[in-house]
Write an enzyme that holds these catalytic residues in place. Structure first.
Site, PDB file in Angstrom:
ATOM      1  NE  ARG A 162      -2.335  -3.306  -3.972  1.00  0.00           N
ATOM      2  CZ  ARG A 162      -2.308  -3.411  -2.638  1.00  0.00           C
ATOM      3  NH1 ARG A 162      -2.172  -2.342  -1.898  1.00  0.00           N
ATOM      4  NH2 ARG A 162      -2.438  -4.593  -2.067  1.00  0.00           N
ATOM      5  CD  GLU A 185       1.855   0.618   7.393  1.00  0.00           C
ATOM      6  OE1 GLU A 185       1.484   0.530   6.205  1.00  0.00           O
ATOM      7  OE2 GLU A 185       1.453  -0.134   8.271  1.00  0.00           O
ATOM      8  CG  ASP A 186      -1.146   1.574   3.396  1.00  0.00           C
ATOM      9  OD1 ASP A 186      -0.815   1.326   4.584  1.00  0.00           O
ATOM     10  OD2 ASP A 186      -1.746   0.732   2.702  1.00  0.00           O
ATOM     11  CG  ASP A 201      -7.518   0.198  10.584  1.00  0.00           C
ATOM     12  OD1 ASP A 201      -8.349   1.042  10.930  1.00  0.00           O
ATOM     13  OD2 ASP A 201      -7.839  -0.976  10.306  1.00  0.00           O
ATOM     14  N   GLY A 230       0.779  -1.244   0.000  1.00  0.00           N
ATOM     15  CA  GLY A 230       0.000   0.000   0.000  1.00  0.00           C
ATOM     16  C   GLY A 230       0.807   1.287   0.000  1.00  0.00           C
ATOM     17  CG  PHE A 239     -12.255  -0.404   3.453  1.00  0.00           C
ATOM     18  CD1 PHE A 239     -11.498  -1.081   4.403  1.00  0.00           C
ATOM     19  CD2 PHE A 239     -11.958  -0.595   2.108  1.00  0.00           C
ATOM     20  CE1 PHE A 239     -10.466  -1.930   4.020  1.00  0.00           C
ATOM     21  CE2 PHE A 239     -10.932  -1.441   1.718  1.00  0.00           C
ATOM     22  CZ  PHE A 239     -10.188  -2.114   2.679  1.00  0.00           C
ATOM     23  CB  VAL A 240      -9.877   5.039   2.201  1.00  0.00           C
ATOM     24  CG1 VAL A 240     -10.839   6.012   2.849  1.00  0.00           C
ATOM     25  CG2 VAL A 240      -8.737   4.691   3.154  1.00  0.00           C
TER      26      VAL A 240
HETATM   27  P1  IMP Z   1      -3.388  -1.930  11.199  1.00  0.00           P
HETATM   28  O1  IMP Z   1      -2.420  -2.977  11.612  1.00  0.00           O
HETATM   29  O2  IMP Z   1      -4.786  -2.263  11.664  1.00  0.00           O
HETATM   30  O3  IMP Z   1      -2.998  -0.524  11.570  1.00  0.00           O
HETATM   31  O4  IMP Z   1      -3.534  -2.042   9.648  1.00  0.00           O
HETATM   32  C1  IMP Z   1      -2.694  -1.478   8.748  1.00  0.00           C
HETATM   33  C2  IMP Z   1      -2.953  -2.087   7.387  1.00  0.00           C
HETATM   34  O5  IMP Z   1      -4.347  -2.446   7.180  1.00  0.00           O
HETATM   35  C3  IMP Z   1      -2.658  -1.057   6.344  1.00  0.00           C
HETATM   36  O6  IMP Z   1      -1.291  -1.040   6.003  1.00  0.00           O
HETATM   37  C4  IMP Z   1      -3.559  -1.481   5.215  1.00  0.00           C
HETATM   38  O7  IMP Z   1      -2.919  -2.462   4.437  1.00  0.00           O
HETATM   39  C5  IMP Z   1      -4.771  -2.108   5.882  1.00  0.00           C
HETATM   40  N1  IMP Z   1      -5.895  -1.165   5.971  1.00  0.00           N
HETATM   41  C6  IMP Z   1      -6.416  -0.614   7.086  1.00  0.00           C
HETATM   42  N2  IMP Z   1      -7.443   0.217   6.790  1.00  0.00           N
HETATM   43  C7  IMP Z   1      -7.568   0.182   5.438  1.00  0.00           C
HETATM   44  C8  IMP Z   1      -8.445   0.859   4.511  1.00  0.00           C
HETATM   45  O8  IMP Z   1      -9.331   1.674   4.854  1.00  0.00           O
HETATM   46  N3  IMP Z   1      -8.245   0.567   3.203  1.00  0.00           N
HETATM   47  C9  IMP Z   1      -7.286  -0.282   2.747  1.00  0.00           C
HETATM   48  N4  IMP Z   1      -6.453  -0.928   3.588  1.00  0.00           N
HETATM   49  C10 IMP Z   1      -6.591  -0.693   4.919  1.00  0.00           C
END
Ligand code: IMP
Length: 200
Positions: free
Chosen positions: A180, A114-115, A118, A59, A167-168
């Site tokens: 993407r 990081e993209d 979350d 991402g 969700f984006v």
């Molecule tokens: P975390 O470990 O929950 O912080 O998740 C991070 C990863 O979840 C990101 O690097 C994304 O790959 C994925 N992710 C979380 N939210 C989204 C979203 O809204 N769209 C797409 N991918 C997401």
């Protein structure tokens, strides 16, 4: 006589599938401006430092590519790939390494790119891993931050945009490996099959 297609606002987009609708949340021009500002913030903190960018696949790649060009100075890249088990929409918190870094980060000024932040569980895993490898500096840049969703006690040093719990997709982020390549960050929603509703 053929009827004129209904005019769409530039913020509306049809999804790849009939049941998916997209709404532009952050336009590419806003992203571009903010990425440039973020690069300036980073260079203010590390004016003459060679920066080693660690992109989290997949991402982050568009964000990393733009950020690297705006940073100037000495910049190198590496990539890591991790996955959260049983994710669907919710992570179990178990993170698995898919691909490790190619080179050592010991003694380097590392910027994790990081993209989206979350729950923060992925970043928590990465920071613990990287801290143990003794970098000179360890900082984090995220394009998007869903603050409301945070479970792990982590924060990024440089944040592009704080966004609501939606969700984006786009600008590197995917839904099922699609979208993407969208230049904008869009909210994707699922509607009833065959009833594509493009949102304002
Ligand atoms: P975390 O470990 O929950 O912080 O998740 C991070 C990863 O979840 C990101 O690097 C994304 O790959 C994925 N992710 C979380 N939210 C989204 C979203 O809204 N769209 C797409 N991918 C997401």
């Amino acid at each position: 006589m053929p009827t004129k297609p209904a005019k769409r606002s530039p913020r509306m987009k049809a999804g790849h599938r009939a049941e998916e609708t997209l709404r532009v949340l952050i336009s590419h021009s806003r992203i571009h401006t903010r990425v440039r500002q973020m690069a300036q913030e980073i260079r203010r903190d590390f004016p003459n430092e060679p920066m080693h960018l660690v992109g989290v696949l997949k991402g982050s790649i568009l964000f990393l590519a733009d950020l690297a060009r705006e940073l100037g100075g000495e910049v190198s890249f590496d990539f890591i790939s991790v996955s959260s088990y049983g994710k669907g929409m919710d992570s179990t918190g178990e993170v698995k390494m898919i691909k490790d870094l190619d080179v050592s980060i010991e003694g380097r000024s590392v910027l994790v790119v990081e993209d989206i932040l979350d729950t923060g569980l992925t970043l928590k895993y990465l920071l613990r891993l990287f801290e143990g490898r003794k970098p000179k500096h360890l900082r984090v840049a995220v394009l998007l931050d869903k603050v409301e969703r945070r479970i792990a006690d982590v924060r990024a040093d440089y944040v592009g945009f704080v966004i609501p719990n939606e969700f984006v997709v786009g600008y590197g982020l995917d839904y099922d490996e699609r979208y993407r390549n969208l230049p904008d960050v869009c909210v994707v929603r699922l509607g009833p099959r065959g009833k594509t509703k493009v949102e304002a």
